[in-house]
Design a protein around this motif. Structure first.
Motif, PDB file in Angstrom:
ATOM      1  N   HIS A  37      45.073  -2.579  23.972  1.00  0.00           N
ATOM      2  CA  HIS A  37      43.919  -2.571  23.075  1.00  0.00           C
ATOM      3  C   HIS A  37      44.039  -3.620  21.967  1.00  0.00           C
ATOM      4  O   HIS A  37      43.029  -4.011  21.368  1.00  0.00           O
TER       5      HIS A  37
ATOM      6  N   VAL B  30      41.663  -6.578  22.189  1.00  0.00           N
ATOM      7  CA  VAL B  30      40.228  -6.419  21.941  1.00  0.00           C
ATOM      8  C   VAL B  30      39.937  -5.729  20.611  1.00  0.00           C
ATOM      9  O   VAL B  30      38.808  -5.304  20.369  1.00  0.00           O
ATOM     10  N   THR B  31      40.910  -5.644  19.741  1.00  0.00           N
ATOM     11  CA  THR B  31      40.758  -4.877  18.519  1.00  0.00           C
ATOM     12  C   THR B  31      40.000  -5.636  17.439  1.00  0.00           C
ATOM     13  O   THR B  31      39.991  -6.870  17.422  1.00  0.00           O
ATOM     14  N   SER B  32      39.391  -4.886  16.564  1.00  0.00           N
ATOM     15  CA  SER B  32      38.801  -5.471  15.363  1.00  0.00           C
ATOM     16  C   SER B  32      39.473  -4.875  14.124  1.00  0.00           C
ATOM     17  O   SER B  32      39.027  -5.099  13.009  1.00  0.00           O
ATOM     18  N   SER B  33      40.557  -4.117  14.346  1.00  0.00           N
ATOM     19  CA  SER B  33      41.226  -3.450  13.226  1.00  0.00           C
ATOM     20  C   SER B  33      42.492  -4.178  12.779  1.00  0.00           C
ATOM     21  O   SER B  33      43.227  -3.659  11.948  1.00  0.00           O
ATOM     22  N   GLY B  34      42.737  -5.347  13.343  1.00  0.00           N
ATOM     23  CA  GLY B  34      43.941  -6.077  12.963  1.00  0.00           C
ATOM     24  C   GLY B  34      45.222  -5.403  13.434  1.00  0.00           C
ATOM     25  O   GLY B  34      46.301  -5.684  12.941  1.00  0.00           O
TER      26      GLY B  34
ATOM     27  N   GLU C 196      45.442   0.561  16.137  1.00  0.00           N
ATOM     28  CA  GLU C 196      46.285   0.816  17.303  1.00  0.00           C
ATOM     29  C   GLU C 196      47.618   1.426  16.892  1.00  0.00           C
ATOM     30  O   GLU C 196      48.132   2.323  17.573  1.00  0.00           O
TER      31      GLU C 196
ATOM     32  N   TYR D  99      42.205  -1.316   5.836  1.00  0.00           N
ATOM     33  CA  TYR D  99      40.752  -1.383   5.974  1.00  0.00           C
ATOM     34  C   TYR D  99      40.063  -1.823   4.687  1.00  0.00           C
ATOM     35  O   TYR D  99      38.973  -2.391   4.735  1.00  0.00           O
TER      36      TYR D  99
ATOM     37  N   PHE E  85      38.677  -5.204   4.411  1.00  0.00           N
ATOM     38  CA  PHE E  85      37.404  -5.495   5.062  1.00  0.00           C
ATOM     39  C   PHE E  85      36.235  -4.777   4.412  1.00  0.00           C
ATOM     40  O   PHE E  85      35.097  -5.207   4.523  1.00  0.00           O
TER      41      PHE E  85
END
Length: 185
Positions: A74, A77-81, A85, A139, A142
């Motif tokens: 994952h 394809v992550t957008s959470s840096g 994960e 988070y 962001f």
């Protein structure tokens, strides 16, 4: 067939089954959906289900490996840096490893149930410090903390801070999410 070649076949079978369950778990991460009563950025998925099945059928190490591989895949394809994960791996491990260990000692339905419930409780309890000290601090790079708290307050106006939001929303959500995997299993 001698013992050595039987062990080799067993090892290959265990690795193959672990890899297949990890692939299924990875795919299940994409079948996520929103649930009422939690902010929209918290999603429900059933990606821990294959790890729990693997922990029961192949042992706790395989359950752990499934959780690890799912989250490593994952990362592409992550957008959470990667922090999402990491959190998912920690909480998944806390769910499936105790269940697998307890079941491995004596393979009964009761042991599977108690092990799973213990894992679900551990996962939910540790989700609070995991989110508080790891996930949400990242988070906030962001999204401002006020915005995050505002999303919780839109559901329950009395929420005053992140810790309160995690106790009221995230921990019960994590417990219910894992409980659904227990019921399906």
């Amino acid at each position: 067939m001698n013992k050595r070649s039987t062990d080799g076949v067993s090892r290959i079978r265990r690795m193959t089954m672990t890899a297949m369950l990890a692939a299924i778990s990875f795919v299940l991460q994409f079948l996520e959906f929103n649930v009422p009563f939690v902010p929209s950025f918290i999603k429900m998925d059933f990606s821990d289900l294959p790890a729990l099945i693997g922990a029961f059928s192949l042992g706790p190490v395989s359950g752990l490996a499934i959780a690890l591989v799912k989250n490593l895949l994952h990362l592409f394809v992550t957008s959470s840096g990667g922090v999402g994960e990491l959190s998912n791996f920690i909480l998944s491990a806390l769910f499936v490893v105790p269940a697998g260990i307890i079941y491995k000692e004596k393979k009964t339905r009761t042991r599977a149930l108690w092990g799973s419930l213990l894992g679900a409780v551990l996962s939910a309890a540790i989700s609070i410090p995991c989110n508080y000290f790891i996930v949400y601090p990242v988070y906030t790079a962001f999204m401002p903390m006020e915005t995050i708290i505002g999303m919780y307050q839109a559901i329950l106006p009395g929420v005053k801070n992140l810790l309160q939001a995690l106790v009221i929303f995230n921990a019960p959500f994590t417990f219910v999410k894992e409980l659904i995997s227990v019921i399906i299993t």
